[in-house]
Design a protein around this motif. Structure first.
Motif, PDB file in Angstrom:
ATOM      1  N   THR A 153       7.258   3.459  -0.968  1.00 59.84           N
ATOM      2  CA  THR A 153       6.429   3.342  -2.039  1.00 59.84           C
ATOM      3  C   THR A 153       6.950   2.700  -3.090  1.00 59.84           C
ATOM      4  OG1 THR A 153       4.917   5.274  -1.374  1.00 59.84           O
ATOM      5  CG2 THR A 153       4.631   4.195  -3.649  1.00 59.84           C
ATOM      6  N   ALA A 194       6.686  -1.159  -3.305  1.00 59.47           N
ATOM      7  CA  ALA A 194       5.366  -1.754  -3.955  1.00 59.47           C
ATOM      8  C   ALA A 194       5.597  -1.550  -5.352  1.00 59.47           C
ATOM      9  CB  ALA A 194       4.082  -1.200  -3.639  1.00 59.47           C
ATOM     10  N   ALA A 195       6.150  -0.346  -5.924  1.00 56.43           N
ATOM     11  CA  ALA A 195       6.156  -0.136  -7.271  1.00 56.43           C
ATOM     12  C   ALA A 195       7.176  -1.078  -7.774  1.00 56.43           C
ATOM     13  CB  ALA A 195       6.907   1.273  -7.574  1.00 56.43           C
ATOM     14  N   SER A 237       5.426  -4.682  -8.173  1.00 61.30           N
ATOM     15  CA  SER A 237       4.031  -4.617  -9.110  1.00 61.30           C
ATOM     16  C   SER A 237       4.884  -4.700 -10.656  1.00 61.30           C
ATOM     17  CB  SER A 237       3.468  -3.168  -9.408  1.00 61.30           C
ATOM     18  OG  SER A 237       4.290  -2.024  -9.812  1.00 61.30           O
ATOM     19  N   ARG A 238       6.175  -4.356 -10.811  1.00 57.14           N
ATOM     20  CA  ARG A 238       6.911  -4.739 -12.049  1.00 57.14           C
ATOM     21  C   ARG A 238       7.380  -6.129 -12.221  1.00 57.14           C
ATOM     22  NH1 ARG A 238       9.247   0.472 -10.943  1.00 57.14           N
ATOM     23  NH2 ARG A 238      11.340  -0.583 -10.653  1.00 57.14           N
ATOM     24  N   PRO A 259       4.729 -10.095 -11.242  1.00 57.97           N
ATOM     25  CA  PRO A 259       3.932 -10.673 -12.555  1.00 57.97           C
ATOM     26  C   PRO A 259       5.018 -11.463 -13.469  1.00 57.97           C
ATOM     27  CG  PRO A 259       3.378  -8.452 -12.114  1.00 57.97           C
ATOM     28  CD  PRO A 259       4.590  -8.590 -11.300  1.00 57.97           C
ATOM     29  N   GLN A 296      -2.201  -4.723  -4.645  1.00 58.05           N
ATOM     30  CA  GLN A 296      -2.146  -3.610  -3.803  1.00 58.05           C
ATOM     31  C   GLN A 296      -3.290  -3.514  -3.135  1.00 58.05           C
ATOM     32  OE1 GLN A 296      -1.455   0.302  -5.895  1.00 58.05           O
ATOM     33  NE2 GLN A 296      -2.803   1.271  -4.524  1.00 58.05           N
ATOM     34  N   ALA A 297      -3.209  -3.365  -1.638  1.00 56.38           N
ATOM     35  CA  ALA A 297      -4.460  -3.426  -0.844  1.00 56.38           C
ATOM     36  C   ALA A 297      -4.990  -2.218  -0.808  1.00 56.38           C
ATOM     37  CB  ALA A 297      -4.310  -3.903   0.525  1.00 56.38           C
ATOM     38  N   PHE A 347       1.653 -10.001  -6.976  1.00 55.32           N
ATOM     39  CA  PHE A 347       1.815  -8.489  -6.424  1.00 55.32           C
ATOM     40  C   PHE A 347       0.398  -8.093  -6.302  1.00 55.32           C
ATOM     41  CE2 PHE A 347       1.025  -3.980  -6.929  1.00 55.32           C
ATOM     42  CZ  PHE A 347       1.649  -3.588  -6.188  1.00 55.32           C
ATOM     43  N   PRO A 350       1.798  -1.077 -13.664  1.00 53.62           N
ATOM     44  CA  PRO A 350       2.354  -0.670 -14.919  1.00 53.62           C
ATOM     45  C   PRO A 350       2.124  -1.366 -16.013  1.00 53.62           C
ATOM     46  CG  PRO A 350       3.719  -1.963 -13.327  1.00 53.62           C
ATOM     47  CD  PRO A 350       2.508  -1.850 -12.576  1.00 53.62           C
ATOM     48  N   TYR A 353       0.946  -1.301  -0.052  1.00 59.44           N
ATOM     49  CA  TYR A 353       0.034  -0.107  -0.043  1.00 59.44           C
ATOM     50  C   TYR A 353       1.028   1.190   0.040  1.00 59.44           C
ATOM     51  CZ  TYR A 353      -3.759   3.024   1.131  1.00 59.44           C
ATOM     52  OH  TYR A 353      -4.876   3.889   1.147  1.00 59.44           O
ATOM     53  N   PRO A 354       0.574   2.111  -0.911  1.00 59.65           N
ATOM     54  CA  PRO A 354       1.475   3.282  -0.960  1.00 59.65           C
ATOM     55  C   PRO A 354       1.698   4.036   0.291  1.00 59.65           C
ATOM     56  CG  PRO A 354      -0.235   3.397  -2.422  1.00 59.65           C
ATOM     57  CD  PRO A 354      -0.548   2.294  -1.599  1.00 59.65           C
ATOM     58  N   ILE A 355       2.882   4.538   0.889  1.00 63.70           N
ATOM     59  CA  ILE A 355       3.177   5.563   1.894  1.00 63.70           C
ATOM     60  C   ILE A 355       4.724   5.859   1.678  1.00 63.70           C
ATOM     61  CG2 ILE A 355       3.630   3.951   3.617  1.00 63.70           C
ATOM     62  CD1 ILE A 355       2.608   5.961   5.578  1.00 63.70           C
ATOM     63  N   THR A 356       4.644   7.106   1.607  1.00 71.29           N
ATOM     64  CA  THR A 356       6.257   7.728   1.752  1.00 71.29           C
ATOM     65  C   THR A 356       6.895   7.419   3.181  1.00 71.29           C
ATOM     66  OG1 THR A 356       5.458   9.399   0.228  1.00 71.29           O
ATOM     67  CG2 THR A 356       7.769   9.684   1.341  1.00 71.29           C
ATOM     68  N   THR A 395       1.853  10.046  -3.362  1.00 72.51           N
ATOM     69  CA  THR A 395       2.785   9.169  -3.158  1.00 72.51           C
ATOM     70  C   THR A 395       3.593   8.895  -4.557  1.00 72.51           C
ATOM     71  OG1 THR A 395       1.299   7.369  -2.987  1.00 72.51           O
ATOM     72  CG2 THR A 395       2.324   8.103  -0.849  1.00 72.51           C
ATOM     73  N   GLN A 421       0.016   5.742  -7.775  1.00 67.39           N
ATOM     74  CA  GLN A 421      -0.196   4.439  -7.531  1.00 67.39           C
ATOM     75  C   GLN A 421      -1.716   4.301  -7.808  1.00 67.39           C
ATOM     76  OE1 GLN A 421       1.674   5.694  -4.586  1.00 67.39           O
ATOM     77  NE2 GLN A 421       3.465   5.171  -5.935  1.00 67.39           N
ATOM     78  N   GLU A 476      -3.585  -0.546   4.718  1.00 70.83           N
ATOM     79  CA  GLU A 476      -2.549  -1.119   5.448  1.00 70.83           C
ATOM     80  C   GLU A 476      -3.311  -2.327   6.228  1.00 70.83           C
ATOM     81  OE1 GLU A 476      -2.594   2.202   5.485  1.00 70.83           O
ATOM     82  OE2 GLU A 476      -0.409   3.002   4.935  1.00 70.83           O
ATOM     83  N   THR A 533       2.365   3.402 -11.400  1.00 70.81           N
ATOM     84  CA  THR A 533       3.501   2.708 -10.624  1.00 70.81           C
ATOM     85  C   THR A 533       3.388   1.539 -10.301  1.00 70.81           C
ATOM     86  OG1 THR A 533       3.541   3.938  -8.681  1.00 70.81           O
ATOM     87  CG2 THR A 533       4.797   4.886 -10.465  1.00 70.81           C
ATOM     88  N   THR A 534       2.085   1.253  -9.783  1.00 69.10           N
ATOM     89  CA  THR A 534       1.813  -0.196  -9.044  1.00 69.10           C
ATOM     90  C   THR A 534       0.696  -0.877 -10.028  1.00 69.10           C
ATOM     91  OG1 THR A 534      -0.035   0.607  -7.806  1.00 69.10           O
ATOM     92  CG2 THR A 534       2.185   0.267  -6.723  1.00 69.10           C
TER      93      THR A 534
END
Lengths: 357, 314
Positions: free
Chosen positions: A34, A37-38, A41-42, A45, A53-54, A51, B160, A28-31, B142, B145, A57, B157-158
């Motif tokens: 993040t 997760a990115a 995600s690449r 798969p 994304q919920a 992967f 892609p 889940y995104p958070i600075t 962020t 996403q 959290e 970005t999540t």
């Protein structure tokens, strides 16, 4: 030897988990985390792994519960406020004895706080952030390389003890780029998950039950005793620490972990030129805390210890419990995303030691 | 129909000098919503975590002229509920004389995803609160996403776009319809003020109507994000127009359960008009992804037909 590559901490976390056989990642995104997760995600798969994304959290950590219950290697990552949200799930995972890896790239708090590096989640990580009598193994790497190595260890330790393991880096480690090598690792002999993982009956008569609910007090107490026994085993076997410049007679021993421990090493070199002999104990596991490291130096350390933190003294009491009143325990810390300069720390050391030699 | 001159003369309640990106749609939406208040009306605003929150209130500075509160990401509606409940108690006891309007602003991440629970709770309990979602279709704060508001096929970005997956795999959640199912007095879907369109003041009209109704209200506003959508700031309102003209984002309202479509395009444009200008959909125009555009078109058609049916247009 594998090739060295220049990688951002957060991306290296992702790759380390992949190399360790992580099958599912729930993010889940958070600075400032993040990019984990990115990256996942690449990559996930492409290699046929999961992967997801919920939507929060809370959802991510409970997805971890689900996947861990089916016996696969699973990881989630977040930063301080997000890890606070995960605490209920972490308590359930610890209670149900499921292995998983949780990454916390710590930022300043409390509340919304800031997004700069901090170590202010020490209490939360080491004293049980959620409800109930439970413990997490907590690793605190000080470089991107060490973070990569510890994440791979974390999956093994989680599997061995059927316990959640946290790898706690500060925002600096997540955001900076360093050369990193994904080493070939020896295949460890790990306990089979076949006797507990919920993967279907496959002809067996007995169900595998994953549970943290014990309504009979006698049963819950028995369950807690079992957990405590396990934690005692972990304390016996899994303590990790580094001792730096700790030979001979010492003026002061610094105690610090993560990014700050690197600054402390500079401080030690600076002060050596001024005639002060300063050592460093660097806990690599924050729980179990490396108490025995203190036994090695306590009698040789003239002015005692100095806890150097990116928090407001959260580690001090663990040091005091290790030193047991034999020497003074001092504190120097910055918080809110401030990172101390070597000079600041050196001045504090000189203040305690009554000046340079 | 409000008069542009009059509206321009009204008090600016979210001032300039904040740190939102050039061309960001969110402050535009906020200001047009707040212009629907009378200058003398007081407001309490609760704000979910997001670009809007973090860029408009860098403590100790603030761009807000009204009372403003932020708590954790998931709680804009809950915090708003708490303030509104306290206000009612003070009114009951007679310790507060003034009237206040309660507004919550959240992006799509903080509204469709993590904040849905507290939004639903606030609407069900019936607080006198207008919740405005500025939906730019991803977690932009962020770094872009996917959210459950991100349209199918979008590159984030999540989610892609690559060889294995062509961007986001799911259709966007229909939040306005979820809110309609709460049977609250007023739900509306709209877009920012776009001069020269027949629906120029749709946003203002809807906000004005919402403020005149007591009880829980919800507005969903499609809001351009040039960074996340990969569009030129100068064209962003054209892109929003395309969302309306293709019926990707119909302008409608549901007042006490009665549907009304506020704008029916004379000629419904193909969905490619909405997709084409946006860099986040670029990969969909490769020959191997043609079928995705077809799927998106079918889903847009399906939802539009359903809306026409609900609004008894045919």
């Amino acid at each position: 030897m594998a090739e060295k590559v220049l990688m951002k901490g957060n991306e290296a976390i992702g790759e380390a988990a992949i190399q360790a056989g992580c099958q599912c990642f729930f993010g889940y995104p958070i600075t400032p985390q993040t990019e984990v997760a990115a990256y996942m995600s690449r990559r996930m798969p492409k290699i046929g792994r999961v992967f997801l994304q919920a939507e929060s959290e809370v959802a991510a950590i409970n997805m971890v519960y689900g996947a861990a219950g089916s016996g696969v290697r699973v990881m989630t990552s977040s930063s301080s406020p997000g890890v606070s949200l995960k605490q209920e799930g972490i308590s359930y995972i610890a209670g149900a004895e499921l292995p998983c890896v949780i990454i916390n790239i710590v930022r300043g708090g409390p509340g919304l706080g800031g997004i700069q590096p901090a170590q202010s989640d020490y209490f939360q990580a080491t004293k049980g952030g959620g409800h109930g009598d439970y413990r997490l193994v907590v690793y605190a790497p000080s470089s991107v390389q060490e973070m990569v190595d510890l994440i791979q260890d974390a999956f093994d330790v989680a599997d061995i003890y059927r316990n959640p393991v946290m790898v706690m880096g500060d925002g600096m480690l997540g955001q900076m780029m360093e050369p990193v090598e994904f080493k070939e690792r020896e295949a460890k002999q790990l306990p089979s998950k076949a006797d507990w993982a919920a993967t279907g009956l496959h002809g067996r008569k007995e169900h595998h039950v994953i549970n943290s609910l014990f309504l009979q007090p006698e049963e819950l107490e028995k369950h807690n005793e079992k957990l405590q026994k396990k934690y005692a085993e972990i304390e016996k076997n899994e303590v990790k620490y580094e001792m730096y410049n700790c030979d001979g007679d010492l003026d002061i021993v610094l105690v610090s972990y993560g990014t700050v421990s690197r600054i402390c090493k500079n401080v030690i070199k600076m002060l050596a030129k001024e005639g002060l002999k300063v050592g460093l104990i660097r806990p690599i596991t924050l729980w179990p805390f490396p108490k025995k490291a203190f036994e090695e130096v306590v009698d040789r350390t003239k002015y005692g210890f100095l806890s150097v933190e990116l928090s407001c003294g959260q580690m001090v009491e663990d040091i005091e419990l290790s030193v047991k009143g034999r020497k003074p325990v001092n504190f120097f810390g910055r918080s809110g995303g401030m990172v101390p300069s070597p000079t600041e720390i050196a001045n504090k050391v000189k203040e305690i030691a009554g000046g340079a030699r | 129909m409000p008069n542009l001159k009059e509206l321009s003369a009204k008090k600016v309640r979210l001032t300039g000098g904040h740190r939102m990106c050039a061309g960001c749609g969110a402050p535009m939406v906020v200001n047009w919503v707040l212009k629907a208040l009378k200058d003398e009306q007081k407001a309490v605003i609760s704000n979910a975590t997001g670009c809007l929150e973090v860029s408009t209130c860098l403590y100790p500075y603030t761009a807000w002229k009204d009372s403003w509160v932020h708590t954790a990401f998931e709680n804009a509606a809950a915090t708003g509920s708490g303030v509104e409940a306290a206000y009612r108690a003070m009114k009951r006891k007679g310790t507060l004389k003034d009237d206040y309007k309660f507004i919550a602003f959240g992006g799509d991440g903080g509204t469709y995803d993590i904040g849905l629970q507290s939004l639903s709770g606030a609407m069900e309990r019936g607080h006198d609160l207008l919740y405005v979602c500025y939906d730019n279709g991803a977690y932009m704060n962020t770094g872009i996403q996917r959210s459950s508001a991100t349209p199918m096929g979008a590159d984030t970005t999540t989610s892609p776009a690559g060889k294995v997956k062509p961007g986001k795999q799911q259709y966007r959640k229909d939040l306005a319809e979820i809110m309609v199912s709460h049977h609250i007095p007023y739900v509306a879907q709209t877009v920012p003020v776009i001069p020269g369109t027949p629906y120029m003041f749709d946003l203002c009209n809807k906000a004005e109507k919402a403020f005149s109704i007591e009880g829980p209200k919800f507005m969903n506003v499609l809001t351009p994000c040039p960074r996340g959508w990969r569009i030129d700031t100068a064209t962003e309102l054209e892109v929003i127009k395309a969302a309306v003209d293709t019926c990707f984002w119909p302008l409608y309202e549901v007042e006490n359960g009665v549907y009304k479509i506020n704008y029916i395009p004379k000629e419904k444009k193909p969905i490619t008009e909405w997709l084409k200008p946006q860099g986040r959909f670029k990969h969909l125009f490769k020959p191997e992804n043609e079928h995705i555009i077809k799927m998106i078109q079918e889903e847009v058609d399906r939802r539009w037909e359903k809306l026409l049916y609900l609004a008894k247009v045919k």
